[in-house]
Design an enzyme around this catalytic site. Structure first.
Site, short mmCIF file in Angstrom:
data_model
loop_
_atom_site.label_atom_id
_atom_site.label_comp_id
_atom_site.label_asym_id
_atom_site.label_seq_id
_atom_site.Cartn_x
_atom_site.Cartn_y
_atom_site.Cartn_z
CG ASP A 116 16.39 1.10 -1.93
OD1 ASP A 116 16.71 1.60 -0.84
OD2 ASP A 116 15.20 0.90 -2.26
CG ASP A 134 15.64 0.59 3.28
OD1 ASP A 134 14.98 1.58 3.64
OD2 ASP A 134 15.84 0.29 2.09
#
Length: 157
Positions: A116, A134
């Site tokens: 991330d 995501d």
């Protein structure tokens, strides 16, 4: 017509997957050695974070194989659903979810956790750090919700 929509869905999956993996590799290369934060705007930073769980860090204590098996099974189910649908928008929604899921699945297999790097923040509150996969999953899920609420009979489930 049905197969043309499926092929288009596969293209969407490939684009999401490719863009996700490309941006994650850039994040790893640019943010890890030395570990740093890049301020993009007053409300967005790029920083490297590893998420061993799922969305928002949930289920971090699960064995990695459980996460990989669950993601693989759900992805296969969504691919079958995408193959069966005749609705173009539903196909795109499913493709976004699948492309994102595959991107995060590859991270789990390669790194043991999801990469991330996008950090949004306002007034001291930080949204959980996320990535392109995501985002695709979120948009795809929102489109699935909209389709289930307003799609009527044209959707095939």
């Amino acid at each position: 017509m049905k197969h043309r929509a499926f092929v288009f869905g596969l293209i969407v999956i490939a684009v999401v997957f490719g863009f996700d993996q490309w941006t994650k590799q850039i994040a790893i290369d640019e943010l890890s050695n030395p570990h740093r934060v890049i301020e993009v705007t007053s409300f967005m930073n790029f920083l490297l974070a590893w998420n061993p769980g799922v969305s928002f860090g949930l289920f971090q204590g699960q064995a990695p194989w459980v996460m990989i098996a669950a993601t693989s099974a759900i992805t296969l189910g969504f691919l079958i659903w995408m193959w069966r649908t005749r609705d173009g928008m539903l196909g795109i929604a499913l493709a976004l979810v699948v492309g994102g899921a595959v991107g995060n699945l590859i991270d789990r297999l390669r790194h043991g956790a999801v990469t991330d790097f996008i950090d949004l923040h306002v007034a001291g509150y930080h949204w959980p750090v996320f990535n392109i996969a995501d985002s695709a999953i979120t948009v795809g899920a929102a489109l699935l919700l909209i389709d289930s609420l307003f799609g009527g009979k044209k959707s095939s489930r």
